[in-house]
Enzyme design. Structure first.
Site, PDB file in Angstrom:
ATOM      1  NE  ARG A 126       4.034  35.251  12.270  1.00 27.08           N
ATOM      2  CZ  ARG A 126       4.722  35.980  13.073  1.00 27.08           C
ATOM      3  NH1 ARG A 126       5.359  37.125  12.682  1.00 27.08           N
ATOM      4  NH2 ARG A 126       4.385  36.174  14.391  1.00 27.08           N
ATOM      5  CE  LYS A 138       5.182  28.309  21.525  1.00 27.53           C
ATOM      6  NZ  LYS A 138       5.413  29.702  21.565  1.00 27.53           N
TER       7      LYS A 138
HETATM    8  N1  BES Z   1       1.028  29.899  19.462  1.00 29.51           N
HETATM    9  C1  BES Z   1       2.035  30.972  19.924  1.00 29.51           C
HETATM   10  C2  BES Z   1       1.574  32.341  20.305  1.00 29.51           C
HETATM   11  C3  BES Z   1       0.990  32.239  21.621  1.00 29.51           C
HETATM   12  C4  BES Z   1       1.955  32.298  22.768  1.00 29.51           C
HETATM   13  C5  BES Z   1      -0.089  32.161  21.993  1.00 29.51           C
HETATM   14  C6  BES Z   1       1.495  32.487  24.191  1.00 29.51           C
HETATM   15  C7  BES Z   1      -0.650  32.216  23.227  1.00 29.51           C
HETATM   16  C8  BES Z   1       0.035  32.179  24.323  1.00 29.51           C
HETATM   17  C9  BES Z   1       2.726  31.371  18.497  1.00 29.51           C
HETATM   18  O1  BES Z   1       2.895  30.371  17.632  1.00 29.51           O
HETATM   19  C10 BES Z   1       3.977  31.978  18.773  1.00 29.51           C
HETATM   20  O2  BES Z   1       4.960  31.115  19.328  1.00 29.51           O
HETATM   21  N2  BES Z   1       4.462  33.103  18.299  1.00 29.51           N
HETATM   22  C11 BES Z   1       5.816  33.733  18.889  1.00 29.51           C
HETATM   23  C12 BES Z   1       5.890  34.781  17.575  1.00 29.51           C
HETATM   24  C13 BES Z   1       7.230  35.194  17.646  1.00 29.51           C
HETATM   25  C14 BES Z   1       8.375  33.913  17.600  1.00 29.51           C
HETATM   26  C15 BES Z   1       7.484  36.175  16.521  1.00 29.51           C
HETATM   27  C16 BES Z   1       5.218  34.609  19.999  1.00 29.51           C
HETATM   28  O3  BES Z   1       4.317  35.177  20.253  1.00 29.51           O
HETATM   29  O4  BES Z   1       6.435  34.573  20.751  1.00 29.51           O
HETATM   30 MG    MG Z   2       4.677  29.213  17.800  1.00 28.49          MG
END
Ligand code: BES
Ligand code: MG
Ligand code: ZN
Length: 488
Positions: A339, A265
Site C-alpha cells: 500500500r 514473514k
Molecule cells: N504480499 C503480501 C500479501 C500476500 C500474502 C499476498 C500472501 C499473497 C499471499 C502483503 O505485502 C502482506 O504481507 N500483507 C499483509 C498485511 C498485514 C501485515 C496488514 C498480510 O496480508 O498479512
Molecule cells: Mg508484505
C-alpha cells in the site's frame, strides 16, 4: 505457435473437433471414409461428449488426416465463455505430447457459441496452455505445434484471431516475467523489460533511487531502503488517442520479493513471495499488448518496484514517513508494504496525468484469500460506472472478480494517533478493505478501481485447474483490462 486460417480441413497430422454430450456427431466434421468414420463413431460413444474428455484415433486408411481427435464439451446449455478456451488448451497440450508439428481445429457452428468468442477462446487457450516456464531447466520440452483454425474466413474472424494472438502473448509475457525467481528479477530487471517492450512503440521513463528520494516518493523510498537491489518507478506511455483525451492510468505493485522486512514473514511458503510482483507484471503485459494492438486510446502504465528486505538500513515499525500525496503514514507493520509503494504511484498518476480513470493491480493482502479464495479477485472502487464496466469485461474473459465495500467506517479504521494514517487496520478485521482504504487516501476524486489479486495471480493449492493456467503465474487481469480497453 504459428496460426493459420482455412475454410475447410486440409492434410494435417491431427484433425480436432468438438462433440456435445450424448451427441452422435463431431461438430462441423467433414465426411470421412467408412472405416475411419466407424472408428470415430465408436470413440464418440466411448467419451459420450463428456466435458473435458479427449480421444485420439489413428486414421484407419491412408488419408489426409493422420490422426483424429474428438473433445467432449458437455451439455449445450452448460457451455460457458471459457469452455473452448479450456478444451483448446487441452488439445494443444495433447498435440505437444504427441510431438506433432501442427494440428487443425474445426470451429463449432455458431449455434453452440458466438463464433468470434469461440475463435478467440481457441487462440487464447491453445497459446496460453503451451507456455511452459522452463528457462532454468537444462532439458527443455519447448516444442510448440502450429495450429490451423478451420472456419469460414471473413475480415471479422481474421481480426479476432490476430487480436487474440496479441492478447495471449501479453498474458504469456506477464506469466514469463512473474515466474522469474527473485535472484534473477530485481526492480532494475523489470525496468529493463519495460524498456525492451517499449522500443519504437511507447515512451518509457525510469525513476531511480536518488530522484525518488528528491521528488518525495516516501513510500517507495522507505520500503526499498532495506535492499541493495534499489527501487525503481517504471512509467510507460502509449499515446494513440486524441491529444486532449484524458488517459487511463494502470498501476501495478511489483515487490520482486516480499520477506515482510523487519516484521519478517514466517518461513513456510515464503518462496511464493516472488509472486509479489504480479500486479506490476500484469500492467507490463497489458501495455505490451496495447502497443502491439495500436489501440486508439491513451494508456499510462505505472509500476513501483522494490524488494522488501530486513537489514540494517530497513524501515521499521514505528517510523513515520511522508508519501508522494503529502500525507504522513505511521508504519505499524513493514509487511504492509504494498500500500505504501502503490500510494506513491497512484498519487503520481493522478497528479501528472489527470486521468479519466485509474485501475490498479496488487497482490495486496492475505486477507483477500481468506475472503474470496484463489479463483476470484477482490475489487474495490470509488466509481460504480467504472467498476460495472470492468465487471462486464470479466464476464467475457471469465476472470472472476467480486466487489467489496469501502465506506467511511473503513476509512476510519486506518486513522493514526500520531500521523495522518497508519499502514494497517484494526487487527485482522476487513484486511483487504483497510488496505484499499489506504490507497483511497492517495488520490482525490478520480474514478478508481483496485484489484487485490493475492489469491489469483498464481496457482495455489485451492486453485481450480485450468489447461491454460499451468502451475505458476496466471497473468490474471491482462485479458480483462484488454477487453475493457478494446471496448472503450
Ligand atoms: N504480499 C503480501 C500479501 C500476500 C500474502 C499476498 C500472501 C499473497 C499471499 C502483503 O505485502 C502482506 O504481507 N500483507 C499483509 C498485511 C498485514 C501485515 C496488514 C498480510 O496480508 O498479512
Ligand atoms: Mg508484505
Ligand atoms: Zn507484499
Amino acid at each position: 505457435m504459428k496460426i493459420k486460417i482455412e475454410n475447410s480441413p486440409k492434410k494435417t497430422q491431427l484433425l480436432c473437433g468438438f462433440a456435445l454430450e450424448k451427441s452422435d456427431k463431431v461438430l462441423g466434421f467433414p465426411k470421412l471414409d467408412s472405416k475411419t468414420s466407424s472408428a470415430v463413431n465408436q470413440s464418440l460413444k466411448d467419451i459420450d461428449g463428456k466435458l473435458g474428455k479427449l480421444v485420439v484415433i489413428p486414421s484407419i486408411e491412408k488419408n489426409q488426416f493422420q490422426r483424429i481427435l474428438i473433445a467432449g464439451i458437455g451439455k449445450k446449455e452448460d457451455i460457458t465463455k471459457d469452455t473452448f478456451r479450456q478444451i483448446s488448451g487441452k488439445i494443444a497440450q495433447k498435440a505437444r505430447e504427441l510431438k506433432l508439428k501442427e494440428f487443425s481445429i474445426i470451429v463449432p457452428p455458431t449455434f453452440v457459441n458466438e463464433q468470434i468468442s469461440s475463435v478467440t477462446q481457441i487462440v487464447e487457450g491453445s497459446k496460453m496452455a503451451l507456455y511452459k516456464f522452463e528457462k532454468f531447466k537444462t532439458e527443455k520440452e519447448a516444442n510448440s505445434p502450429d495450429m490451423t483454425i478451420i472456419v469460414s474466413k471473413s475480415n471479422k474472424v481474421t481480426k479476432a484471431i490476430k487480436s487474440a494472438e496479441i492478447v495471449a502473448d501479453g498474458a504469456i509475457f506477464t506469466k514469463s516475467i512473474a515466474n522469474l525467481p527473485p535472484n534473477e528479477c530485481t526492480p532494475s530487471t523489470l525496468a529493463d523489460f519495460a524498456k525492451t517492450i517499449s522500443k519504437n512503440k511507447m515512451t518509457c521513463k525510469i525513476i531511480s533511487k536518488p530522484e525518488l528520494k528528491k521528488k518525495g516518493f516516501g513510500g517507495i523510498t522507505a520500503v526499498g531502503q532495506g535492499s541493495k537491489n534499489e527501487p525503481k518507478l517504471i512509467i510507460l506511455e502509449h499515446n494513440h488517442g486524441s491529444k486532449n483525451e484524458k488517459p487511463i492510468v494502470l498501476v501495478g505493485k511489483a515487490v520482486t520479493f516480499d520477506t515482510g522486512g523487519i516484521s519478517l514473514k514466517p518461513g513456510a511458503n515464503m518462496d511464493e513471495m516472488k509472486f509479489d510482483k504480479c500486479g506490476g507484471c500484469t500492467v507490463l503485459g497489458i501495455m505490451k499488448a496495447v502497443s502491439e494492438l495500436k489501440l486508439p486510446v491513451n494508456v499510462i502504465g505505472i509500476i513501483p518496484s522494490v524488494e522488501n528486505m530486513p537489514g540494517g538500513e530497513s524501515y521499521r515499525p514505528g517510523d513515520i514517513i511522508k508519501l508522494y500525496s503529502g500525507k504522513t503514514a505511521e508504519i505499524l507493520n513493514t509487511d504492509a508494504e504494498g500500500r505504501l509503494i502503490l500510494a506513491d504511484a497512484l498519487a503520481y498518476g493522478e497528479k501528472h496525468y489527470s486521468p479519466k480513470a485509474i485501475i490498479d493491480f496488487a497482490t495486496l493482502t492475505g486477507a483477500c484469500i481468506i475472503a474470496l479464495g484463489t479463483n476470484v479477485a477482490g475489487m474495490i472502487s470509488n466509481d460504480e460506472k467504472l467498476s460495472k464496466k470492468i465487471f462486464e469485461s470479466s464476464k467475457e474473459t471469465t476472470e472472476q472478480i467480486w466487489e467489496l465495500p469501502l465506506n467511511q467506517e473503513f476509512m476510519d479504521m486506518i486513522k493514526s494517533d500520531v500521523a495522518d494514517m497508519k499502514n494497517m487496520g484494526i487487527g485482522r478485521a476487513a484486511g483487504t478493505i483497510t488496505a484499499a482504504a489506504f490507497l483511497r487516501n492517495a488520490i482525490e476524486d478520480t474514478p478508481w478501481t483496485h484489484f487485490d489479486i493475492a489469491g489469483v495471480a498464481w496457482t495455489q493449492t485451492a486453485t481450480k485447474e485450468k489447461s491454460y493456467n499451468p502451475k505458476g503465474a496466471t497473468g490474471f487481469g491482462v485479458r480483462l483490462i484488454l477487453d475493457y480497453l478494446q471496448k472503450m
